[in-house]
Design a protein around this motif. Structure first.
Motif, PDB file in Angstrom:
ATOM      1  N   ALA A 370      54.748   7.760  41.567  1.00  8.42           N
ATOM      2  CA  ALA A 370      55.785   8.644  42.205  1.00  8.42           C
ATOM      3  C   ALA A 370      55.937   9.854  41.508  1.00  8.42           C
ATOM      4  O   ALA A 370      55.934   9.784  40.275  1.00  8.42           O
ATOM      5  CB  ALA A 370      57.064   8.073  42.491  1.00  8.42           C
ATOM      6  N   ARG A 377      64.391   8.505  39.688  1.00  9.21           N
ATOM      7  CA  ARG A 377      63.720   7.346  39.258  1.00  9.21           C
ATOM      8  C   ARG A 377      64.084   5.891  39.620  1.00  9.21           C
ATOM      9  O   ARG A 377      63.452   4.923  39.792  1.00  9.21           O
ATOM     10  CB  ARG A 377      63.219   7.506  37.912  1.00  9.21           C
ATOM     11  N   ILE A 380      63.397   4.762  42.837  1.00  7.12           N
ATOM     12  CA  ILE A 380      62.040   4.392  43.148  1.00  7.12           C
ATOM     13  C   ILE A 380      61.909   2.978  42.344  1.00  7.12           C
ATOM     14  O   ILE A 380      61.099   2.280  42.892  1.00  7.12           O
ATOM     15  CB  ILE A 380      61.098   5.394  42.265  1.00  7.12           C
ATOM     16  N   TYR A 394      54.669  -1.300  40.116  1.00  6.09           N
ATOM     17  CA  TYR A 394      54.969   0.289  39.888  1.00  6.09           C
ATOM     18  C   TYR A 394      54.270   0.827  38.630  1.00  6.09           C
ATOM     19  O   TYR A 394      54.711   0.124  37.440  1.00  6.09           O
ATOM     20  CB  TYR A 394      56.641   0.479  39.891  1.00  6.09           C
ATOM     21  N   LEU A 417      54.943   9.651  46.771  1.00  2.00           N
ATOM     22  CA  LEU A 417      54.240   8.539  46.420  1.00  2.00           C
ATOM     23  C   LEU A 417      52.942   8.700  46.451  1.00  2.00           C
ATOM     24  O   LEU A 417      52.232   9.292  47.421  1.00  2.00           O
ATOM     25  CB  LEU A 417      54.866   7.225  47.089  1.00  2.00           C
ATOM     26  N   PHE A 455      59.312   1.152  51.978  1.00  2.00           N
ATOM     27  CA  PHE A 455      59.648   2.378  51.197  1.00  2.00           C
ATOM     28  C   PHE A 455      60.198   3.309  52.140  1.00  2.00           C
ATOM     29  O   PHE A 455      61.290   4.118  51.706  1.00  2.00           O
ATOM     30  CB  PHE A 455      58.339   2.831  50.643  1.00  2.00           C
ATOM     31  N   PHE A 466      65.164  12.989  46.418  1.00  2.00           N
ATOM     32  CA  PHE A 466      64.216  12.705  45.652  1.00  2.00           C
ATOM     33  C   PHE A 466      63.608  13.775  44.993  1.00  2.00           C
ATOM     34  O   PHE A 466      62.541  13.675  44.080  1.00  2.00           O
ATOM     35  CB  PHE A 466      62.898  11.817  46.157  1.00  2.00           C
TER      36      PHE A 466
END
Length: 480
Positions: A370, A377, A380, A394, A417, A455, A466
């Motif tokens: 990402a 974060r 995410i 991840y 992403l 997501f 984000f």
């Protein structure tokens, strides 16, 4: 300083401090949304909407070379399909680009050992003169060797470059294979070559199915005939070149740019309940090459995004933000749809919550990375925990590029992403006649849909953003 001024200054400092604190507030995903996303994930893993979509597209439309009748049918089919899926908005945005056509192609070794060659012309290749072109071949082991060559050894000859790709999960060898195709043709032309051949950018050594793809020619007047040999035919040519005798090949390519075409990005939306002007962007590219039926490249990508959005639309409550599905035009010949979209929507980049595109086949997604602001974060990581049970890890050390077309919006500042699929066998079928529906595993496709639905929904429900903003991620390396 007078007391009144001190008070004003203090108030200004407090306002700035409050603003900075608000800007740094961590983006989180509410527990209720996490629970709903988990249920959505499990439902998607058993759903066949994505497979049904790509089956229809490849069966009822087939290949969709940009600007071809198949491309136009694909746009009409997708508009109709999006409407039938019940999306709130379905519309198109125009995209103009050069119209390149493939009409016929043929090649043969004339001497010293006459035999036919299996090859395919490359995008933006020039055609040969009527009756074909015959010339001596000069071979190079890789692109660097061509770059270092004396132009006098190339002038008037057919340049052949051999770059070997190997199967890898992340497909990283394609960087070299793609560069040999796009840059190699341009370099050969500037050196005065009569034509350009390369070993196909592929990993299917036992198949006489050449892989097409675009060259880097920007001006048709500067283009030369350019084509890719199947891997067995490339091996054969290399063996003959090693005999040390002059090798003459005849090419007959009836191809070329014939004007300009106006195509379309096709867009569908699920309208958000609380923040309809903020969007989570997902998609794939609708065009394909003409040799197969464009199943893995990239009918699957459009199908994954459309199915994910429909599953979100069918939930009991609408998402807070809008989900936007974009089926991009003419990615194959140079990201035309993605670039047009980014130019048209650059001024809205702050409204893009998060985005990514699927354009690496239909293998299972195994890695997420990402590019988001630091205070997002944690969100995410929340997404990562929900998709981890279905095989996705991840990697916080890598940036997220947004996929091929949406990389253009990421370059403008969209948080993005990367959802990396298993591409171990992808380049066996990429850009060749074997890109057909049978290469798609329905269960693997469903896992992709589950990841995208999860997501996208979680991003839509997040408390906070984000980090999308003009030029927000220009130094993250994801689009170098």
């Amino acid at each position: 300083m007078r007391p009144t001024f001190r008070l004003h200054a203090l108030a200004a400092c407090l306002a700035l401090a409050f603003s900075a604190h608000a800007a740094d507030k961590a983006t989180t995903i509410p527990a209720k949304a996490v629970a709903a996303a988990t249920a959505l994930r499990d439902r998607a893993m058993k759903d066949d909407t994505g497979y049904e979509f790509v089956t229809g597209l490849t069966t009822e439309v087939g290949p969709r070379l940009a600007g071809s009748p198949g491309d136009a049918r694909g746009v009409a089919w997708t508009v109709s399909k999006f409407k039938a899926m019940g999306f709130d908005k379905v519309y198109t945005e125009k995209v103009s680009y050069p119209l390149w056509e493939r009409r016929s192609e043929h090649a043969e070794i004339v001497s010293p050992f006459p035999q036919p060659l299996a090859l395919t012309a490359l995008g933006y290749s020039a055609g040969t003169p009527k009756g074909g072109l015959a010339a001596q071949v000069v071979g190079f082991d890789d692109l660097d060797a061509l770059k270092k060559a004396d132009p006098a050894t190339v002038k008037g000859k057919i340049v052949y470059v051999s770059t070997h790709m190997h199967r890898q999960k992340d497909g990283h060898d394609y960087r070299d294979g793609s560069a040999t195709r796009t840059a190699g043709a341009v370099i050969a032309a500037k050196m005065g070559a009569a034509a350009y051949l390369l070993r196909s950018a592929g990993t299917d050594p036992h198949s006489r199915t050449p892989h097409t793809g675009v060259t880097g020619f920007q001006d048709p007047k500067e283009a030369i005939p350019a084509a890719a040999l199947s891997l067995p035919d490339a091996d054969q040519l290399e063996r003959i070149l090693k005999e040390g005798k002059p090798v003459t090949v005849k090419l007959d390519l009836d191809v070329g740019v014939v004007g300009t075409y106006e195509g379309s990005n096709v867009i569908a939306e699920v309208t958000g309940a609380k923040h309809p002007d903020q969007v989570v962007a997902i998609g794939g590219h609708l065009d394909s090459w003409d040799l197969g039926t464009g199943a893995i490249d990239d009918g699957a990508g459009v199908a994954i995004a459309a199915a994910a959005a429909k599953l979100i639309k069918d939930m009991p409550q609408r998402p807070d933000r809008s989900i936007r599905v974009i089926a991009f035009a003419n990615e194959e010949m140079g990201l035309w749809g993605g670039r047009a979209y980014a130019e048209a929507h650059a001024g809205e980049v702050s409204r893009f919550q998060l985005g990514t595109e699927s354009d690496f086949g239909a293998g299972r997604i195994w890695r997420m990375s990402a590019s988001v602001k630091p205070s997002a974060r944690g969100a995410i990581e929340q997404i990562a925990k929900v998709i981890e049970p279905i095989g996705v890890a991840y990697d916080a050390t890598k940036p997220g590029g947004g996929g091929s077309d949406l990389s253009q919006m990421h370059a403008k500042g969209m948080a993005a992403l990367s959802l990396t699929q298993d591409g171990t066998d992808y380049f066996d079928y990429h850009h060749n006649a074997n890109d057909t529906l049978d290469k798609i595993d329905p269960k693997a496709l469903a896992q992709n849909v589950a990841v995208y639905a999860t997501f996208a929904y979680m991003a839509a429900q997040a408390d906070g953003d984000f980090g999308s903003a003009p030029d927000a991620f220009k130094n993250d390396g994801a689009h170098d």
